[in-house]
Each structure stands twice: as C-alpha cells, then as structure tokens.
Design an enzyme around this catalytic site. Sequence first.
Site, PDB file in Angstrom:
ATOM      1  CG  ASP A  99      45.813  22.847  26.219  1.00  0.00           C
ATOM      2  OD1 ASP A  99      45.120  21.815  26.297  1.00  0.00           O
ATOM      3  OD2 ASP A  99      47.059  22.823  26.063  1.00  0.00           O
ATOM      4  CG  ASP A 110      48.261  17.691  29.350  1.00  0.00           C
ATOM      5  OD1 ASP A 110      48.692  17.650  30.516  1.00  0.00           O
ATOM      6  OD2 ASP A 110      47.396  16.900  28.908  1.00  0.00           O
TER       7      ASP A 110
HETATM    8  N1  MG7 Z   1      48.624  12.284  24.535  1.00  0.00           N
HETATM    9  C1  MG7 Z   1      47.510  11.957  23.896  1.00  0.00           C
HETATM   10  N2  MG7 Z   1      47.283  10.617  24.016  1.00  0.00           N
HETATM   11  C2  MG7 Z   1      48.273  10.094  24.764  1.00  0.00           C
HETATM   12  C3  MG7 Z   1      48.552   8.781  25.260  1.00  0.00           C
HETATM   13  O1  MG7 Z   1      47.847   7.806  25.054  1.00  0.00           O
HETATM   14  N3  MG7 Z   1      49.690   8.678  26.016  1.00  0.00           N
HETATM   15  C4  MG7 Z   1      50.502   9.745  26.298  1.00  0.00           C
HETATM   16  N4  MG7 Z   1      51.573   9.554  27.055  1.00  0.00           N
HETATM   17  N5  MG7 Z   1      50.229  10.982  25.849  1.00  0.00           N
HETATM   18  C5  MG7 Z   1      49.129  11.162  25.094  1.00  0.00           C
HETATM   19  O2  MG7 Z   1      46.712  16.908  26.496  1.00  0.00           O
HETATM   20  C6  MG7 Z   1      46.804  16.256  25.331  1.00  0.00           C
HETATM   21  C7  MG7 Z   1      48.189  15.702  25.070  1.00  0.00           C
HETATM   22  O3  MG7 Z   1      48.291  14.369  25.523  1.00  0.00           O
HETATM   23  C8  MG7 Z   1      49.189  13.636  24.705  1.00  0.00           C
HETATM   24  C9  MG7 Z   1      46.170   9.903  23.466  1.00  0.00           C
HETATM   25  C10 MG7 Z   1      49.341  14.405  23.405  1.00  0.00           C
HETATM   26  O4  MG7 Z   1      50.707  14.744  23.192  1.00  0.00           O
HETATM   27  C11 MG7 Z   1      48.464  15.633  23.582  1.00  0.00           C
HETATM   28  O5  MG7 Z   1      49.051  16.832  23.152  1.00  0.00           O
HETATM   29 MG    MG Z   2      48.336  21.302  25.246  1.00  0.00          MG
END
Ligand code: MG7
Ligand code: MG
Length: 290
Positions: free
Chosen positions: A43, A45
């Site tokens: 993964d 993030d």
């Molecule tokens: N994550 C998922 N989404 C969003 C978004 O629209 N805005 C922000 N700031 N964060 C988002 O790698 C995936 C991670 O990205 C975050 C749709 C989630 O926390 C997820 O774990």
């Molecule tokens: Mg992650």
Amino acid sequence: MTDHLVFPQLEAEHVKMKDKEAVYRKISKMIKDGKEKLQIITDFDRTLSKFHHNGESTKSSYGVYEAISILPPEFLEGTSQLYKKFRAIEDDPKMTIADKLPHMADWWKKSEELYIGMPCSEKLIEQAVVDSNVHLRTGSESAFTRLNKEKVPVLVFSAGLGDIVTAILKRQNILYNNVHVVSNFFKIENDKIAGFDGALIHVYNKNQHAIENTSYFKDLAHHPNIILMGDSLGDANMNEGVLDQGEVLKIGFLSIHIEEFLPQYLEHFDIVLLDDQTMDVFNALLDKIL
Ligand code: MG7
Ligand code: MG
C-alpha cells in the site's frame, strides 16, 4: 529447519504475531527460494509513507492535492467536510469492515464529484508534492533501491491518488522500472480533472481490483512468494489476484486505536508492527532473502 533462523527484529516488544512458528517457517522457505521467486505488494498512504512525523499526522495522497492553495473554497470546504465525516468511520475500531464498506464507497464517489473540474497539470502536481513534505517511512528509499538492484517486482497498490503517489515516488527517486503503481489516476481534459480512469479503488475493494487487473500478475507467475504490506485491514487481501501463490507474508502497520484493533490485525496480518514508523523489519527480511 526454523530453529537456525535468528531474527532479533522480530523479537522486539512492538512486533506482534499470532503464530510465530508459522512466520519463521514462511521466512525460511522464502530465504530458501531466493529473490528470483519474490515479489512485493505494498500500500502507499500510511504504509510507504509514515503515519505520523514529529507529532503531526502525515498527509495522504488525497490530502496532498487538497492542500493546493489555488483551489476554490467550495472544493476545500466540501472535501474537508467529507473527510471529517468519513475518516472517523474509516478509523472506528468498533465498526466491522462490512459496516464500513458502503460508507467508504460513498466517500470515494462523493469526493470524485468534487474533484471533477478542478485544475490539474504535471507542474501543479509536482508543486503540490514539493509543498506537502510527505515523509516516507525510514528505510523505504533504501528498500526500493535494493529491490530494484535485485530485480524484485514491486506493486504499489493504492486507493489514493495515483498521480500524486507516482509524483512522490519520482521525487524520492524511487520510481524505478521494477515498480508498478495501480491506483486512481485522473482523467485529464484541458488541464482539468474529468474524473478517474477506470473503476475507483477504495480501501475495501483492493481484492476485487487485484483480480480484474490480472495482466500484471500473469507476467509475475514465476514470483510466487509475496511480502505484502499495509496499514488498513482492507490491504490484507491485495494479493488475491496473484496466480499460483507460494509463501505469503503479510505485514500490518498499526498506529491508532492499537489495543482495540490488535486482535483483528493479528487475524489479517502475519506480523503486526505497533506504532513503527520505519521499514526496519522489512529491510531485515530483505537482508536475509536478497
Ligand atoms: N482518503 C480517501 N478519500 C479522501 C478524500 O477525498 N480526501 C482526503 N483528504 N483523504 C481521502 O490512500 C487512501 C486514503 O486516502 C484517504 C476519498 C483515506 O483516509 C484512505 O485511507
Ligand atoms: Mg494506507
């Protein structure tokens, strides 16, 4: 036999395993099979990047885009409201994956609606990455450099923003040609985001997408042994698309609600690392296998 294998990194207090014997057995087999049989699925993030750095939580790839200063206030307000609502659900230790799944699908979909029409160019993305200061886990860069040198295929499988993930890897000089990124990539028309290429990947459909995307795994049939790394329970199934799997070793990074989540993480991952912001365990494994 496994009793010859010495692994001080696995004996540390913050390293948890449900079945230590099984972990040592898998590692022994992977060492015996060697680097030619190995592939990595990780993964991005909060896995390749840190969960926190100097007391602050690290931005996700989505967060990097949303920090661009020229974006309209409606977009920033909208995405920040979605974040407040859905991040709490994503991190809730009391909800099951099945409970969370529809909410996560909803978050990704609602977020896409806000992203459509927003500006995007290579320059803008590059600048966003420079400004964001995302920190990779200590040892991520050196691990990638070694994996490239030894020609071990690496899949970076991200439910985040592919354009940002790619730009971060590029900026760190680790977007080597053994690295393949499967993620949500922008469809761009006239320097504006027109949507995403293909179906959205969210935190809990990484298994389905792995299966749909079999051409990558087909070419890797001769790499049956897998080290998988993730920070979300949804990451534990990222290997589902791999044909003819050999040994699969799953490493989970757990950094919040540790006590509440630990039992579930121990079920999903072979090795669970508690608030570990490094790649030390992974690099120690590579020391033995490569
Ligand atoms: N994550 C998922 N989404 C969003 C978004 O629209 N805005 C922000 N700031 N964060 C988002 O790698 C995936 C991670 O990205 C975050 C749709 C989630 O926390 C997820 O774990
Ligand atoms: Mg992650």
